[in-house]
Scaffold this active site. Structure first.
Site, short mmCIF file in Angstrom:
data_model
loop_
_atom_site.label_atom_id
_atom_site.label_comp_id
_atom_site.label_asym_id
_atom_site.label_seq_id
_atom_site.Cartn_x
_atom_site.Cartn_y
_atom_site.Cartn_z
N TRP A 145 -2.83 -2.40 -1.83
CA TRP A 145 -2.35 -3.69 -2.32
C TRP A 145 -2.97 -4.71 -1.38
O TRP A 145 -2.56 -4.83 -0.22
CB TRP A 145 -0.82 -3.71 -2.25
CG TRP A 145 -0.16 -4.89 -2.90
CD1 TRP A 145 0.12 -5.05 -4.23
CD2 TRP A 145 0.35 -6.06 -2.23
NE1 TRP A 145 0.76 -6.25 -4.43
CE2 TRP A 145 0.91 -6.89 -3.23
CE3 TRP A 145 0.38 -6.49 -0.91
CZ2 TRP A 145 1.50 -8.11 -2.94
CZ3 TRP A 145 0.96 -7.72 -0.63
CH2 TRP A 145 1.51 -8.51 -1.63
N ASN A 160 -0.71 1.44 5.74
CA ASN A 160 0.15 0.47 5.07
C ASN A 160 0.71 -0.45 6.14
O ASN A 160 1.25 0.04 7.14
CB ASN A 160 1.28 1.19 4.32
CG ASN A 160 2.29 0.20 3.74
OD1 ASN A 160 1.97 -0.95 3.48
ND2 ASN A 160 3.52 0.67 3.53
N GLY A 161 0.56 -1.74 5.96
CA GLY A 161 1.06 -2.69 6.96
C GLY A 161 0.00 -3.74 7.22
O GLY A 161 -0.96 -3.87 6.46
N ARG A 176 4.73 1.20 -7.20
CA ARG A 176 4.83 0.21 -6.12
C ARG A 176 3.88 -0.96 -6.34
O ARG A 176 4.03 -2.00 -5.71
CB ARG A 176 4.47 0.87 -4.78
CG ARG A 176 5.50 1.86 -4.30
CD ARG A 176 4.89 2.75 -3.25
NE ARG A 176 4.56 2.04 -2.03
CZ ARG A 176 5.34 1.96 -0.97
NH1 ARG A 176 6.51 2.53 -0.98
NH2 ARG A 176 4.95 1.32 0.11
N GLU A 178 9.04 -12.74 -13.19
CA GLU A 178 8.28 -11.69 -12.52
C GLU A 178 7.60 -10.72 -13.50
O GLU A 178 6.55 -10.18 -13.18
CB GLU A 178 9.12 -10.94 -11.49
CG GLU A 178 10.23 -10.08 -12.04
CD GLU A 178 11.05 -9.39 -10.94
OE1 GLU A 178 10.48 -9.03 -9.90
OE2 GLU A 178 12.25 -9.21 -11.14
N HIS A 182 20.97 -34.35 -12.25
CA HIS A 182 20.46 -34.92 -11.00
C HIS A 182 18.95 -34.73 -10.86
O HIS A 182 18.41 -34.86 -9.77
CB HIS A 182 21.20 -34.30 -9.81
CG HIS A 182 22.67 -34.59 -9.85
ND1 HIS A 182 23.18 -35.85 -9.61
CD2 HIS A 182 23.73 -33.81 -10.16
CE1 HIS A 182 24.50 -35.83 -9.75
NE2 HIS A 182 24.86 -34.59 -10.10
N LYS A 223 7.01 -2.81 -5.33
CA LYS A 223 8.42 -2.41 -5.40
C LYS A 223 9.12 -2.63 -4.06
O LYS A 223 10.23 -3.12 -4.00
CB LYS A 223 8.51 -0.94 -5.82
CG LYS A 223 9.93 -0.40 -5.89
CD LYS A 223 10.74 -1.10 -6.96
CE LYS A 223 12.19 -0.70 -6.98
NZ LYS A 223 13.00 -1.71 -7.69
N CYS A 253 0.84 -1.20 0.00
CA CYS A 253 0.00 0.00 0.00
C CYS A 253 0.88 1.25 0.00
O CYS A 253 1.99 1.24 0.51
CB CYS A 253 -0.87 0.04 1.25
SG CYS A 253 -2.01 -1.34 1.33
N GLU A 264 19.10 -14.90 -11.43
CA GLU A 264 18.59 -13.53 -11.62
C GLU A 264 17.87 -13.42 -12.96
O GLU A 264 16.81 -12.80 -13.06
CB GLU A 264 19.76 -12.53 -11.51
CG GLU A 264 19.43 -11.08 -11.80
CD GLU A 264 18.34 -10.49 -10.90
OE1 GLU A 264 17.92 -11.11 -9.94
OE2 GLU A 264 17.89 -9.36 -11.23
N LYS A 285 13.95 -12.43 -13.34
CA LYS A 285 13.48 -11.30 -14.16
C LYS A 285 12.39 -11.77 -15.12
O LYS A 285 11.37 -11.13 -15.27
CB LYS A 285 14.63 -10.68 -14.99
CG LYS A 285 15.62 -9.83 -14.25
CD LYS A 285 15.13 -8.48 -13.82
CE LYS A 285 14.60 -8.47 -12.43
NZ LYS A 285 15.48 -8.40 -11.33
C1 F6R Z 1 13.13 -8.37 -8.22
C2 F6R Z 1 13.07 -7.43 -7.11
C3 F6R Z 1 12.91 -7.97 -5.75
C4 F6R Z 1 13.79 -7.17 -4.76
C5 F6R Z 1 13.53 -7.66 -3.33
C6 F6R Z 1 14.42 -6.97 -2.33
O1 F6R Z 1 13.31 -7.72 -9.42
O2 F6R Z 1 13.14 -6.25 -7.30
O3 F6R Z 1 13.20 -9.33 -5.70
O4 F6R Z 1 15.12 -7.34 -5.11
O5 F6R Z 1 12.19 -7.44 -2.99
O6 F6R Z 1 14.23 -5.59 -2.33
P1 F6R Z 1 15.28 -4.63 -1.66
O7 F6R Z 1 16.54 -4.74 -2.40
O8 F6R Z 1 14.66 -3.27 -1.75
O9 F6R Z 1 15.43 -5.08 -0.23
#
Ligand code: F6R
Length: 609
Positions: free
Chosen positions: A74, A98-99, A27, A490, A506, A604, A2, A483, A487
């Site tokens: 959210w 938010n929370g 976000r 997601e 394996h 985010k 949120c 990674e 990407k």
């Molecule tokens: C993936 C992504 C998330 C963040 C994770 C940690 O693209 O952005 O996996 O890397 O939520 O976020 P931070 O680095 O802000 O602690």
């Protein structure tokens, strides 16, 4: 998660709140709402969907309000709907949250038994009911909020307004992030700096259980822990981010803009430390005694930042010969961690607000570890709470899929690894010159790699119809395979797995069938010959192999497609091999018509556990 915004000033609050909410869109959210005070009472408008839908339900008559709150929701408790959207109101008290309020069920049952009627399924709605019932009993606003928040378990950042106090908004937090924007005769609250960047570059981070009262004249911060008024003059943080950093500047998406900003982000992060990384350690209060006596390093992070930690593990082990234990933040805290005397705990976090990372850092601190955070947001919670901070200089990252933060984190961790090596007497400053000069050239080589974007866009055509993909790597490139897979999944919603190539036989090789896309990260290093055999294994089972390598000739006839990257030091090569994988995920998602900057179900900054 949120998002909260709030305004108290002399201007028309509505356009400011709408603009701020739009700047929080990155976000991720599913519904939105605002509440404005216009002297005649509080008007609330809410909608499911996007901010433009919210604008559609706000009447033109709502202007001239100088105080207001806004929210992007959210969903956690209750489906996305108008009823569940914030603000929530009871007895003239309006709240945005938010929370997560963990004990909301007990509180709600108690309120219902005393006659309160609820109109949503949210955990939040108990809060305005509780505040208003305390106000009715004659408590002051401060006392009511103090009483209520002491009875809430879980996390919260709250924006609050009361019908009886038309020119005031209140803010309080516990666990969830909230900043106060400090303007001239106008003050703001926001979950995140970008929301209010066009209005001020001065911010105050509220500590847990501090209540901030904002009016057009000034702000007042009071501790609810009984310490009274809190002087905040020295708590004002000025950021050097410009409002345009929170704009797309001609790019179709923030993610693409940020992928292209990586040369600058890495360059800024390395900065002048490239000449003397050992001095950086001194700056971080890692003195000779601490670095030489270092028995173990614990690195924790989530998601993409966790992958940066895995890359760092290779760098530190190779250059500084220190045992490194990397763990996912949400697991660390519950693993009864061993914190030896002389061990160093490093958290890696772009936002500095990730709840799991903060909890792990607090756990390590409570066990007397020395804590260092590698963080991108000045003054964030992780930065404030760690013993020392190394800021990455990636600039504002808005795309939900992290890109430039990752390469900046890896570059910062490379500096730390070289610094540790020098401090521990393994390599002299001169001996590291070759590696340092190659690190200095990385921004230029990233630029060169970015020129592959059109070629990768073509390739994405073939991936966009795939049901699933495998990403393979070995050694320092295994985290890059992970990674790349993260990407892709997601933002394009294609199932993808990152695997150590040697592990395929394996089990996972059973997944390979005719045409399965397999992306192999294979720059030249001591494991190159090994990965060639792994390529043969999947090719023999019908895989369509795309290789990312600086040795195109060796791979050209063995795979279906080669993406060439420049050559560099093997420890630095992840900074280049990740770039095509970011672009591949981006172009695939765009071709599939996915919302790249706001992928479904994602936020985010993950501020709840
Ligand atoms: C993936 C992504 C998330 C963040 C994770 C940690 O693209 O952005 O996996 O890397 O939520 O976020 P931070 O680095 O802000 O602690």
């Amino acid at each position: 998660m949120c998002g909260i915004v709030g305004y108290a000033g002399k201007e028309n609050a509505l356009p400011i709140l709408i603009e701020a909410l739009k700047r929080l869109e990155y976000r991720g959210y599913d519904s939105a709402g605002i509440a404005c005070q216009n002297g005649k009472g509080i008007e609330i408008y809410k909608t499911k969907g996007k901010i433009k839908d919210l604008q559609g339900v706000i009447p033109d008559s709502l202007s001239g309000a100088c105080t207001g709150l806004g929210h992007t929701r959210w969903a956690t408790h209750g489906i996305p709907s108008v009823q569940n959207a914030h603000p929530h109101c009871a007895g003239g008290v309006v709240v945005v949250h938010n929370g997560i309020i963990e004990n909301y069920r007990e509180l709600k049952l108690h309120l219902i038994s005393s006659g309160c009627e609820f109109s949503s399924d949210t955990d939040t709605e108990v809060i305005p009911h509780m505040i208003s019932s305390h106000l009715k009993k004659g408590l002051s606003f401060y006392e009511a909020v103090k009483e209520v928040t002491s009875n809430l378990s879980g996390t919260f950042a709250l924006g609050i307004m009361s019908e009886t106090d038309p020119h005031t908004i209140y803010a309080i937090r516990k666990g969830s992030p909230l900043v106060i924007g400090y303007g001239v005769e106008e003050f703001f609250i926001a979950s995140d700096i970008p929301a209010i960047l066009p209005y001020t570059n001065k911010f105050i981070y509220l500590e847990d259980k501090q209540l901030c009262k904002l009016t057009p004249r000034d702000i007042e911060i009071t501790s609810l822990n009984g310490h009274g008024c809190v002087p905040f003059g020295d708590k004002i943080v000025q950021v050097d981010w410009s409002p345009s950093m929170a704009e797309k500047n001609g790019y179709e998406h923030f993610m693409l803009k940020e992928i292209f900003e990586q040369p600058e982000a890495v360059n800024n992060t390395i900065g002048e430390w490239i000449d003397h990384p050992e001095r950086l350690l001194e700056e971080l209060n890692l003195n000779l005694k601490m670095t030489v006596g270092l028995g173990k390093l614990d690195i924790i992070a989530c998601g993409t930042s966790y992958h940066a930690a895995l890359v760092a593990q290779f760098m530190i082990k190779n250059l500084a010969r220190i045992p490194v234990h990397v763990e996912i933040a949400s697991e660390y805290r519950y693993s009864n961690p061993i914190v030896d005397k002389g061990s160093l705990f490093i958290s890696i976090t772009q936002s500095g607000e990730t709840a799991d990372t903060l909890a792990a850092q607090r756990e390590a601190k409570s066990r007397n570890a020395k804590t260092l955070t590698i963080c991108n947001v000045v003054g964030s919670t992780a930065a404030r709470e760690a013993d020392s901070v190394l800021y990455t200089r990636a600039g504002l990252e808005m795309g939900v899929a992290s890109t430039k933060a990752f390469t900046s984190q890896v570059a910062a961790l490379c500096l730390i690894s070289i610094g540790l090596s020098i401090k521990r007497g393994l390599l002299g400053v001169l001996e590291t010159k070759g590696l340092r000069s190659q690190l200095a050239k990385i921004p230029e080589l990233i630029d060169k790699t970015l020129m592959k974007t059109e070629e990768i866009k073509e390739l994405a055509n073939t991936l966009s119809h795939a049901k699933g993909c495998m990403y393979l790597g070995r050694g320092i490139h295994f985290p890059i395979a992970m990674e790349g897979a993260l990407k892709l999944k997601e933002i394009s919603y294609i199932h993808a797995e990152g695997y150590p190539a040697g592990e395929m036989k394996h089990g996972p090789i059973a997944l390979i069938e005719e045409g399965t896309p397999v992306i192999v990260v294979a720059p030249m290093n001591e494991l190159f010959e090994k990965i060639l055999s792994n390529i043969e294994e999947v090719k023999a089972r019908g895989a369509r192999v795309i290789a990312v390598t600086d040795e195109p000739e060796r791979l050209m006839h063995r795979v279906d497609y080669v993406i060439e990257i420049p050559s560099t030091h093997p420890l630095l090569s992840p900074l280049l091999s990740v770039i095509p994988l970011q672009l591949l995920a981006y172009h695939t998602a765009v071709l599939k018509g996915c919302d790249v900057d706001q992928p479904r179900n994602l936020a985010k900054s993950v501020t709840v556990e």
